[in-house]
Enzyme design. Structure first.
Site, PDB file in Angstrom:
ATOM      1  CB  SER A 223      59.038  -4.728 -52.112  1.00 13.73           C
ATOM      2  OG  SER A 223      57.637  -4.753 -52.075  1.00 13.73           O
ATOM      3  N   GLY A 225      59.203  -1.212 -48.916  1.00 12.36           N
ATOM      4  CA  GLY A 225      59.067   0.248 -49.052  1.00 12.36           C
ATOM      5  C   GLY A 225      60.393   0.947 -48.780  1.00 12.36           C
ATOM      6  CB  SER A 226      61.241   3.883 -46.655  1.00 12.70           C
ATOM      7  OG  SER A 226      60.731   3.359 -45.450  1.00 12.70           O
ATOM      8  N   GLY A 228      63.777  -0.982 -48.184  1.00 15.07           N
ATOM      9  CA  GLY A 228      64.424  -1.824 -49.190  1.00 15.07           C
ATOM     10  C   GLY A 228      63.693  -3.131 -49.430  1.00 15.07           C
ATOM     11  N   GLY A 254      56.372  -0.842 -56.453  1.00 17.75           N
ATOM     12  CA  GLY A 254      56.450  -2.307 -56.492  1.00 17.75           C
ATOM     13  C   GLY A 254      56.457  -2.808 -57.937  1.00 17.75           C
ATOM     14  CG  ASP A 255      53.167  -2.052 -60.251  1.00 14.16           C
ATOM     15  OD1 ASP A 255      52.980  -3.149 -59.687  1.00 14.16           O
ATOM     16  OD2 ASP A 255      52.322  -1.138 -60.269  1.00 14.16           O
TER      17      ASP A 255
HETATM   18  P1  ATP Z   1      52.944  -0.654 -55.058  1.00 15.92           P
HETATM   19  O1  ATP Z   1      51.858  -1.641 -54.696  1.00 15.92           O
HETATM   20  O2  ATP Z   1      52.584   0.788 -54.827  1.00 15.92           O
HETATM   21  O3  ATP Z   1      53.495  -0.856 -56.436  1.00 15.92           O
HETATM   22  P2  ATP Z   1      54.572  -2.220 -53.195  1.00 15.92           P
HETATM   23  O4  ATP Z   1      53.976  -2.168 -51.819  1.00 15.92           O
HETATM   24  O5  ATP Z   1      54.387  -3.441 -53.997  1.00 15.92           O
HETATM   25  O6  ATP Z   1      54.166  -0.923 -54.036  1.00 15.92           O
HETATM   26  P3  ATP Z   1      57.020  -1.159 -52.042  1.00 15.92           P
HETATM   27  O7  ATP Z   1      57.610  -2.125 -51.086  1.00 15.92           O
HETATM   28  O8  ATP Z   1      56.288   0.011 -51.465  1.00 15.92           O
HETATM   29  O9  ATP Z   1      56.151  -1.967 -53.100  1.00 15.92           O
HETATM   30  O10 ATP Z   1      58.174  -0.539 -52.966  1.00 15.92           O
HETATM   31  C1  ATP Z   1      58.977  -1.293 -53.836  1.00 15.92           C
HETATM   32  C2  ATP Z   1      60.406  -0.779 -53.782  1.00 15.92           C
HETATM   33  O11 ATP Z   1      60.457   0.615 -54.140  1.00 15.92           O
HETATM   34  C3  ATP Z   1      61.060  -0.875 -52.410  1.00 15.92           C
HETATM   35  O12 ATP Z   1      61.640  -2.167 -52.231  1.00 15.92           O
HETATM   36  C4  ATP Z   1      62.090   0.254 -52.495  1.00 15.92           C
HETATM   37  O13 ATP Z   1      63.237  -0.157 -53.207  1.00 15.92           O
HETATM   38  C5  ATP Z   1      61.366   1.327 -53.314  1.00 15.92           C
HETATM   39  N1  ATP Z   1      60.606   2.245 -52.441  1.00 15.92           N
HETATM   40  C6  ATP Z   1      59.273   2.270 -52.226  1.00 15.92           C
HETATM   41  N2  ATP Z   1      58.934   3.241 -51.333  1.00 15.92           N
HETATM   42  C7  ATP Z   1      60.087   3.833 -50.989  1.00 15.92           C
HETATM   43  C8  ATP Z   1      60.445   4.910 -50.093  1.00 15.92           C
HETATM   44  N3  ATP Z   1      59.518   5.559 -49.382  1.00 15.92           N
HETATM   45  N4  ATP Z   1      61.760   5.248 -49.973  1.00 15.92           N
HETATM   46  C9  ATP Z   1      62.700   4.603 -50.690  1.00 15.92           C
HETATM   47  N5  ATP Z   1      62.433   3.586 -51.537  1.00 15.92           N
HETATM   48  C10 ATP Z   1      61.164   3.207 -51.684  1.00 15.92           C
END
Ligand code: ATP
Length: 311
Positions: A223, A225-226, A228, A254-255
């Site tokens: 993943s 974040g923003s 995708g 992420g969850d």
């Molecule tokens: P966490 O540990 O907080 O649960 P993570 O780091 O495991 O998060 P991220 O990659 O931040 O996971 O986010 C997972 C998904 O959520 C991304 O693949 C995206 O689809 C969506 N997402 C997260 N942050 C954003 C954002 N700022 N804008 C748009 N989509 C987001």
């Protein structure tokens, strides 16, 4: 048949909202929010919100363990936790001046007897499980290869596992002969795992996912974040492009993504549908203040704006 979610180190999360956070002084707070937390419980709540049939399990103890169970009862979420002697932990987030200061208790130490007993409990719950989702770190007292053992038990019963953990627990699983069906690292976790700094460069990500460490893992979904996600499904590679959205609180996205992956598996979605479903749920979580909550009214509009392309 249903989904089994595993949370080995849940917490009662406390969020304090303060206009200013005064160090070395008294901070009085009237706006307090307490919730059942831990990555696996975030996954659980989102699965419930999208109407999946599930059982939540893991370890709970003491008054805070009871609080977690009562919160799940209130949400009509089916659960079957193993009761430990120690006390479930608190995790505190102080939201102040646009910042988030966190104080995370490490949680109770699990005895060998409890670790063994949970394995039996887990095995008995597998008889009704179609997919298992394991999230978060292993609590202290359990060996870093404890998840290897849970995956071994699930694989022996042909129940696929979606694993979202990091550090030594993840490394031990990938080095073992007992593989999960899916892992979902973010870029930082992937960098830590491979011991080199990775960013969102697609060529570098593709090369990284060809590392022999991932052999035998059907899906690696990174993943971003923003930006995708970047995913490998056997020999196929995908970039998931998502639209820009207004964010309220991305913690737990992420969850929420993991909930989408697990649900996509139970619904037999094809690769594109699974990746879109998972990303929509991540985005919907980021648009809400509450961690592990999605507003499905916006699901379709976002789903239609996501592009999945082979790379
Ligand atoms: P966490 O540990 O907080 O649960 P993570 O780091 O495991 O998060 P991220 O990659 O931040 O996971 O986010 C997972 C998904 O959520 C991304 O693949 C995206 O689809 C969506 N997402 C997260 N942050 C954003 C954002 N700022 N804008 C748009 N989509 C987001």
């Amino acid at each position: 048949m249903s989904i089994l979610t595993v949370t080995m180190n849940p917490s009662v999360d406390i969020a304090y909202q303060l206009s200013t956070f005064k160090l070395d002084d008294v901070n009085r707070v009237s706006n307090v929010n307490k919730s059942a937390g831990g990555k696996g419980l975030n996954v659980t709540r989102v699965l419930k919100e999208i109407d999946e049939d599930l059982t939540a399990t893991g370890l709970v103890g003491g008054d805070l363990g009871n609080y977690i169970k009562s919160q799940l009862d209130q949400g009509a979420i089916h659960h079957d936790f193993y009761q430990i002697k120690g006390n479930t932990r608190n995790c505190i987030a102080i939201l102040h001046e646009g910042l988030q200061t966190e104080i995370l208790e490490s949680g109770p130490t699990i005895s060998d007897v409890e670790g063994e007993a949970f394995k039996n409990h887990f095995e008995s719950l597998l008889k009704d499980a179609e997919v298992v989702s394991i999230s978060g770190s292993t609590p202290s007292g359990l060996a870093t290869d404890y998840y290897v053992e849970l995956i071994m038990i699930a694989n022996a019963k042909e129940v696929p596992v979606v694993l979202d953990t990091s550090g030594e627990s993840l490394r031990q699983v990938l080095l073992s002969g007992h593989k999960p069906k899916v892992i979902k690292p973010n870029v930082d976790e992937l960098s830590q795992l491979l011991g080199r700094e990775l960013d969102k460069d697609l060529n570098l990500l593709k090369e990284a996912l060809q590392d022999s460490l991932f052999n035998g893992v059907e899906w690696v979904i990174v993943s971003l974040g923003s930006e995708g996600a970047f995913a490998k499904h056997n020999d196929l590679y995908y970039k998931v492009d998502i639209p820009t959205i207004d964010i309220v609180n991305p913690v737990g996205s992420g969850d929420s993504t993991v909930a989408g992956i697990v649900s996509g598996i139970t619904r037999n979605y094809d690769d594109v549908a699974l990746l879109k479903h998972a990303n929509v749920l991540g985005m919907l979580n980021a648009q809400e203040e509450i961690t592990g909550h999605v507003n499905l009214n916006h699901y379709e509009a976002l789903f239609n704006k996501i592009q999945v392309r082979g790379v």
